[in-house]
Structure formats: C-alpha cells, structure tokens
Design a protein around this motif. Structure first.
Motif, PDB file in Angstrom:
ATOM      1  N   SER A  75       0.971  -0.758  -0.044  1.00  0.00           N
ATOM      2  CA  SER A  75       0.063  -0.038   0.065  1.00  0.00           C
ATOM      3  C   SER A  75       1.094   1.121  -0.144  1.00  0.00           C
ATOM      4  CB  SER A  75      -0.574  -0.039   0.989  1.00  0.00           C
ATOM      5  OG  SER A  75      -2.084  -1.323   1.517  1.00  0.00           O
ATOM      6  N   HIS A  76       0.347   2.514  -0.132  1.00  0.00           N
ATOM      7  CA  HIS A  76       1.163   3.398  -0.588  1.00  0.00           C
ATOM      8  C   HIS A  76       1.932   4.326   0.714  1.00  0.00           C
ATOM      9  CE1 HIS A  76      -2.343   5.659   0.115  1.00  0.00           C
ATOM     10  NE2 HIS A  76      -1.140   6.521   0.978  1.00  0.00           N
ATOM     11  N   LEU A  79       5.522   3.191   1.258  1.00  0.00           N
ATOM     12  CA  LEU A  79       6.344   2.696  -0.138  1.00  0.00           C
ATOM     13  C   LEU A  79       7.969   3.797   0.623  1.00  0.00           C
ATOM     14  CD1 LEU A  79       4.531   3.380  -2.436  1.00  0.00           C
ATOM     15  CD2 LEU A  79       5.249   1.613  -2.072  1.00  0.00           C
ATOM     16  N   LEU A 110       2.162   9.180  -6.145  1.00  0.00           N
ATOM     17  CA  LEU A 110       2.799   8.992  -5.882  1.00  0.00           C
ATOM     18  C   LEU A 110       3.937   9.519  -5.736  1.00  0.00           C
ATOM     19  CD1 LEU A 110       2.536   4.941  -7.660  1.00  0.00           C
ATOM     20  CD2 LEU A 110       2.254   5.514  -4.637  1.00  0.00           C
ATOM     21  N   ASN A 117       7.142   6.664  -7.159  1.00  0.00           N
ATOM     22  CA  ASN A 117       6.560   7.030  -8.695  1.00  0.00           C
ATOM     23  C   ASN A 117       7.538   5.702  -9.885  1.00  0.00           C
ATOM     24  OD1 ASN A 117       7.316   9.163  -8.674  1.00  0.00           O
ATOM     25  ND2 ASN A 117       7.033   9.828 -10.590  1.00  0.00           N
ATOM     26  N   PRO A 122       0.840   2.028 -10.255  1.00  0.00           N
ATOM     27  CA  PRO A 122      -0.540   1.380  -9.696  1.00  0.00           C
ATOM     28  C   PRO A 122      -1.099   0.297 -10.181  1.00  0.00           C
ATOM     29  CG  PRO A 122       0.328   3.446  -9.661  1.00  0.00           C
ATOM     30  CD  PRO A 122       0.588   3.069 -10.867  1.00  0.00           C
ATOM     31  N   TRP A 125      -7.318   0.775  -6.782  1.00  0.00           N
ATOM     32  CA  TRP A 125      -6.737   1.582  -5.263  1.00  0.00           C
ATOM     33  C   TRP A 125      -8.638   1.690  -4.758  1.00  0.00           C
ATOM     34  CZ3 TRP A 125      -8.889   6.275  -5.759  1.00  0.00           C
ATOM     35  CH2 TRP A 125      -9.901   6.661  -7.347  1.00  0.00           C
ATOM     36  N   SER A 261       0.074  -1.086  -5.022  1.00  0.00           N
ATOM     37  CA  SER A 261       0.824  -0.523  -5.984  1.00  0.00           C
ATOM     38  C   SER A 261       1.619  -2.193  -6.122  1.00  0.00           C
ATOM     39  CB  SER A 261       2.318   0.511  -6.380  1.00  0.00           C
ATOM     40  OG  SER A 261       1.651   1.414  -5.794  1.00  0.00           O
ATOM     41  N   LYS A 332       1.364  10.345   4.293  1.00  0.00           N
ATOM     42  CA  LYS A 332       3.110   9.146   5.195  1.00  0.00           C
ATOM     43  C   LYS A 332       3.703   9.981   6.446  1.00  0.00           C
ATOM     44  CE  LYS A 332       6.702  12.177   2.902  1.00  0.00           C
ATOM     45  NZ  LYS A 332       7.322  12.151   2.028  1.00  0.00           N
TER      46      LYS A 332
END
Ligand code: N2P
Length: 356
Positions: A75-76, A79, A110, A117, A122, A125, A261, A332
C-alpha cells in the motif's frame, strides 16, 4: 551418433518441464481475477505462485524475513519505508509499454511520496469508507443515521450501535488517520505524544467493536452480524452484492484514499518475469477485469475507452471528479510516527481481548 539422437530426443522430452518458470506474486487476498492469472500462465508458460496476506503488517514481516518475491503489492503508505530501506528496485519503464494507460493523477500522488512513482506502478486503488446496514442500524440508533464517522467514533453514537455490531479494519494507519481527521486533526502532522494521547479514547471505542479484521467482516456484513463497519470499498461492494440492504458511504468528513501498487523487490529472483507480469496486469482489459472481480478501482486514466465503458456499466467502480474531491490521501508517516501508531494499535487489540 545413435547416442546423440537419443540425447536430443531426451532433451525434447525433459526441457519443457525444466523450462517452466515460476513467478512469485505476493498480494492482498482475492486481489486478482483468477481468469487473468490463468490467461497469463497459458499465454506465457510462466507459472504464478500467488501468495496472499490480509494486513499491511504481514507484508512488512515477509520482507523483513527476506522472502524471495518477484512482484509484490504494497500500500502507498508502506512505500517510503520500503524505498528508504532499499527493498525495491527502481523500475525500467521501457519494459512496461502499457504504463502509458495509467492515470496521471494517481502517478502524481505517488510522486509526492519520496518519488515512489519511480519504483511502483498503481495496481488497484480505493477508499476507506463506511459500510452500513440501515435495516439493522436505524432501529438500534433510534433515528435517521448521519452520514458521518461519528457512527464509529462518537461516544454516544457508537454506544447505541454496539449491540447490532460494529466493525473496524485491522489497519492501524488508516484507522488512526480517519479518527484524527474526524476530530479535525491530521495524522501526518501529529507528534508521537499527540498520537498516543489520541489513542486513549480510541481504546475505549475499540472495545465496542464486534470485529477487528480485514476478511471475515465481508461475510459478517452480508450476514447481518455487523450493522456498521469501516470498510475498504471493494469489500463493501462485494458484501452489498450478497445483501442489497448494505450501503457504502463516503462520510461528510471525507474518506481516505489508498493506492496499492506493483513493485519488484531488490532481491527478486526473476525481475524479467516480473516485468512481463506487471505489464500484463496493466493491459486495460486485464485491469478492468481485476476491478470487476475485486470491486476495487482500476488505475486506468479516465479517458481510456475501457474505463469509460466500465463507468457506464458499473458506475460504482469509477468514482467521478466530484466524488474524488471528497477523498484525502492517507498521509505518509515518519518512522517515529509509525512506531507510535503501532504501539497504540497493540493496545487497541489487547484491550479488546482483555476481560473487562
Ligand atoms: C483485499 C484488498 C484490500 C486492499 N482484497 C487494502 N489495501
């Protein structure tokens, strides 16, 4: 000579068996259309070993153990950590011709996360909203239900719904973020101290939950064991197919967006297979199939003909710009914030199981 002929004949029999390549794909449970997986195997001769997890934490642990994975689906909000710890390969986009069909808005989101990115594409979502069964919840509540996170996060509201079954996700970052957002705060801007203090009231509320899980709650929603739950959109829509009195709401305070992603770990045994698989998943028709099978959103750009068609046939699966404006991107977190969130979450889990 006879020996040579024999050798060639033997290799013809044996080689195809040896040549069967295996790609290890680690993703959320039920996160791909089985037919897409099957077609990829048929078309390429590559066998996909699909391993699943149901919490973000499980994926983190698999990576810490050093498991060998070719393609994974973080999941983002995982990252930044994965990139900082050098667990992902920067991608070579020339090997992904279908990358061009991905929604630039998702890519920009992202990019804002430590240039994530460059490392991921992706896959699917979605939102975290409220799944509500008004037939059960309204009588318990005694009046019309507000479209608000108060159903889970307000003392009085949640007390009146406790009896008909409240569900939370086992998703610490997402729950904390929504809880603070409900109180007009922002998880990304909260200090560790603020996070732990906020947690005290969360412990109380957590005790009222009948379920705290990411899988069984789908069935619990459709069977009526839960009347209101924090839910990932695909799960809520899947449950609503089985039980049409269920609704999926984006509460007035806003709902959260996540992007899951595709990534290639730094230690992936077969990066070349990983690229083929990722590009296959990015093909518009496969992306739409995965969206239909999972009820999560496809990352295709809004202008892609396949997505335009999907929006006509299944409007629930393609949120429009107006809906998208009511969503916010899960912040984040720094390492310290993440640790504070995890500690708090241990507390939430323990206090649910502790005998009062
Ligand atoms: C599980 C999907 C959950 C996605 N099928 C949460 N990021």
């Amino acid at each position: 000579m006879a020996y040579l002929v024999w050798l060639i004949a033997l290799s013809v029999v044996i080689l195809p068996v040896q040549a069967q390549e295996v790609l290890r794909f680690k993703a959320w449970k039920d996160y791909i259309d089985p037919a897409v997986l099957e077609n990829f195997q048929q078309e390429t001769g590559i066998r996909v070993d699909y391993q699943t997890f149901t919490t973000a934490e499980e994926l983190d642990q698999a990576l810490v153990r050093g498991e060998h994975i070719d393609v994974l689906v973080p999941s983002h909000f995982q990252l930044a950590g994965l990139i900082a710890n050098k667990r992902l390969q920067a991608l070579d986009f020339r090997q992904l011709p279908h990358y061009a069909s991905v929604d630039p808005e998702l890519l920009a989101m992202l990019a804002a996360l430590n240039s994530a990115n460059r490392y991921v594409v992706p896959y699917l979502w979605g939102t975290v909203g409220l799944a509500v069964n008004p037939r059960l919840a309204e009588p318990a509540f005694g009046r019309a239900l507000p479209n608000s996170w108060s159903l889970l996060f307000d003392e009085r509201d949640s007390a009146s719904l406790e009896g008909c079954g409240i569900g939370w996700l086992d998703a610490p970052e997402e729950t904390l973020s929504l809880w603070l957002n409900y109180r007009g705060k922002n998880l990304g801007r909260s200090s560790e101290g603020q996070i732990s203090r906020a947690g005290r009231s969360l412990l109380e509320l957590g005790r009222r939950t009948r379920s705290l899980d990411n899988e069984r709650y789908i069935e619990d929603l459709s069977s009526g064991r839960l009347c209101v739950a924090m839910a990932w959109v695909g799960h809520a829509l899947t449950a609503a197919k089985a039980n049409p009195s269920l609704q999926f709401l984006i509460p007035q305070e806003g709902a959260l967006v996540f992007i899951d992603s595709l990534a290639i770990p730094a230690n992936a045994p077969h990066p070349e297979l990983a690229y083929r698989f990722i590009d296959y998943l990015l093909q518009p028709e496969n992306s739409v199939r995965n969206s239909l099978a999972t009820q999560f959103y496809s990352p295709l750009s809004s202008g892609a003909p396949e997505l335009v068609k999907l929006a006509k046939e299944q409007p629930m699966l393609v949120p429009d710009q107006r809906e998208r404006r009511r969503l916010y991107f899960l912040e984040k977190l720094s390492v310290e914030q993440k640790q504070a969130v995890d500690r708090l979450w241990q507390g939430v889990k323990q206090s649910r199981t502790a005998v009062p």
